[in-house]
Design a protein around this motif. Structure first.
Motif, PDB file in Angstrom:
ATOM      1  N   ASP A   1      -1.963  41.828  21.672  1.00 19.23           N
ATOM      2  CA  ASP A   1      -0.755  41.920  22.153  1.00 19.23           C
ATOM      3  C   ASP A   1      -1.121  42.893  23.798  1.00 19.23           C
ATOM      4  O   ASP A   1      -2.162  43.429  22.790  1.00 19.23           O
TER       5      ASP A   1
ATOM      6  N   VAL B   1       9.714  45.478  28.023  1.00 14.84           N
ATOM      7  CA  VAL B   1       8.604  44.447  27.089  1.00 14.84           C
ATOM      8  C   VAL B   1       9.154  42.981  27.559  1.00 14.84           C
ATOM      9  O   VAL B   1      10.346  42.537  27.308  1.00 14.84           O
TER      10      VAL B   1
ATOM     11  N   VAL C   1      12.213  44.948  19.906  1.00  7.94           N
ATOM     12  CA  VAL C   1      11.164  46.317  20.158  1.00  7.94           C
ATOM     13  C   VAL C   1      11.677  47.743  21.662  1.00  7.94           C
ATOM     14  O   VAL C   1      12.706  47.291  22.783  1.00  7.94           O
TER      15      VAL C   1
ATOM     16  N   THR D   1      12.077  50.343  24.623  1.00  6.67           N
ATOM     17  CA  THR D   1      11.607  50.690  25.735  1.00  6.67           C
ATOM     18  C   THR D   1      12.042  52.137  25.781  1.00  6.67           C
ATOM     19  O   THR D   1      11.542  52.736  27.065  1.00  6.67           O
TER      20      THR D   1
ATOM     21  N   ASN E   1       9.188  54.015  21.380  1.00 12.29           N
ATOM     22  CA  ASN E   1       7.990  52.875  21.309  1.00 12.29           C
ATOM     23  C   ASN E   1       6.780  53.772  21.571  1.00 12.29           C
ATOM     24  O   ASN E   1       6.203  54.750  22.174  1.00 12.29           O
TER      25      ASN E   1
ATOM     26  N   LYS F   1       4.690  40.669  24.216  1.00 11.38           N
ATOM     27  CA  LYS F   1       3.519  40.700  22.636  1.00 11.38           C
ATOM     28  C   LYS F   1       3.994  39.425  22.101  1.00 11.38           C
ATOM     29  O   LYS F   1       4.701  38.600  22.578  1.00 11.38           O
TER      30      LYS F   1
ATOM     31  N   VAL G   1       6.907  41.209  15.565  1.00 15.06           N
ATOM     32  CA  VAL G   1       7.262  42.903  14.918  1.00 15.06           C
ATOM     33  C   VAL G   1       8.684  43.010  13.514  1.00 15.06           C
ATOM     34  O   VAL G   1       9.228  43.077  13.116  1.00 15.06           O
TER      35      VAL G   1
ATOM     36  N   GLY H   1       3.572  47.648  16.763  1.00 14.48           N
ATOM     37  CA  GLY H   1       3.258  48.291  17.253  1.00 14.48           C
ATOM     38  C   GLY H   1       2.219  49.471  17.155  1.00 14.48           C
ATOM     39  O   GLY H   1       1.848  50.544  18.798  1.00 14.48           O
TER      40      GLY H   1
ATOM     41  N   ASP I   1       0.318  47.680  20.056  1.00 17.71           N
ATOM     42  CA  ASP I   1       0.612  48.204  21.259  1.00 17.71           C
ATOM     43  C   ASP I   1       0.243  49.375  21.994  1.00 17.71           C
ATOM     44  O   ASP I   1      -0.477  50.051  22.106  1.00 17.71           O
TER      45      ASP I   1
END
Length: 312
Positions: free
Chosen positions: A47, A61, A69, A71, A75, A100, A104, A111, A114
């Motif tokens: 990512d 995203v 995901v 926002t 997050n 991404k 997920v 996650g 990120d």
């Protein structure tokens, strides 16, 4: 002078996915987490997070599973950026643009990747110059997998997974990943199933297996395959039987090993070569067992700032 790795207005960082070569679950701790012994490997699915100066905090995203995901402040990337800002005495807001490739809710730590990328991007953008040790401490507060994704490579995770120690490992490993269809598996739900299954059993604090450590030193996938292990696999399969079907099919198509990645539901399939990985992927697709397949090699480096910013 601004370096070639950063921009005065935006910085992009990239972080990899992970697979757990081994995941042993110990007793429940006072903080509500289980003690773990895991061996992580970072793999080449990434990512990217771009941190850009903004008038207010925000997040967008794009890419794989973008609609799934959040926002908002739930997050992990936003949480990481805000934690870094607080740790360094307050910083101007940023807008995070996340692109991404990592599935997920698939047990591959998308996650957390990120969050790791956001930490590095904001650290560079704000020129806070925190050490990797300082970033590790912030990362550990965000999530158990985040510190490893800052480091990458192959490493043992202890505590609840956040205490990372590099492993002496050789070789390059070829992986096929099959993200199961559906809404994914909630990590708490899988652990609840583990707790129910093991209720009344004596569970001791786990340690890495000598067999896996030895296999990694050889660099031979044939040595690694039989010692891959995951205590959560029976629970993930019980909750989502399709996982078991994919594992069985992969082994029938010549995989060296197939295992649930983390708490699932993604299945990680080890092949002996690039050609072997392609053969397994093609067979799974042709058979109709799996339509969504990713291939990658590992280990790869952890989160890093890219030479140029990419606004998404």
């Amino acid at each position: 002078m601004t370096s070639a790795l950063e921009s005065p207005d935006a910085v992009t960082a990239r972080a990899p996915a992970k697979v757990n070569l081994e995941l042993f679950v110990g007793p429940l701790r006072e903080d509500g987490f289980h003690s773990l012994s895991t061996v992580y490997q970072a793999v080449g699915i990434h990512d990217e997070v771009t941190a850009a100066r903004a008038d207010e905090w925000g997040c967008t995203v794009s890419g794989r599973d973008a609609e799934r995901v959040p926002t908002n402040d739930s997050n992990l990337a936003i949480q990481a950026a805000r934690a870094l800002a607080e740790r360094t005495g307050g910083q101007d807001p940023v807008h995070l643009s996340i692109h991404k490739e990592i599935p997920v809710a698939g047990g591959m730590a998308g996650g957390s990747a990120d969050a790791a990328a956001a930490l590095l991007a904001c650290n560079a953008l704000w020129e806070t110059d925190l050490s990797r040790e300082d970033l590790d401490a912030i990362a550990a507060d965000i999530g158990s997998d985040v510190p490893f994704l800052l480091h990458g490579g192959t490493a043992v995770g202890s505590g609840r997974g956040e205490l990372v120690t590099a492993v002496l490992a050789k070789g390059r490993y070829h992986w096929v990943f099959v993200p199961c269809t559906g809404s994914g598996l909630s990590t708490p739900t899988v652990y609840e199933a583990f707790d129910a299954r093991t209720a009344g059993s004596e569970i001791t604090d786990p340690v890495p297996s000598a067999a896996l450590m030895s296999a990694l030193r050889t660099g031979d996938p044939l040595e690694l395959a039989p010692v891959l292990d995951n205590d959560l696999q029976p629970d993930a399969v019980g909750l989502q039987p399709q996982i078991g079907e994919i594992i069985e099919a992969a082994m029938g198509f010549g995989a060296l090993a197939a295992i649930v990645s983390g708490s699932g539901p993604t299945v990680a399939i080890l092949a002996g070569s690039t050609e072997g990985a392609i053969d397994v992927a093609v067979a799974l697709t042709a058979s109709g067992v799996a339509g969504d397949i990713l291939r990658a090699t590992g280990p790869v480096h952890g989160a890093h700032v890219l030479p140029t910013a990419r606004l998404l």
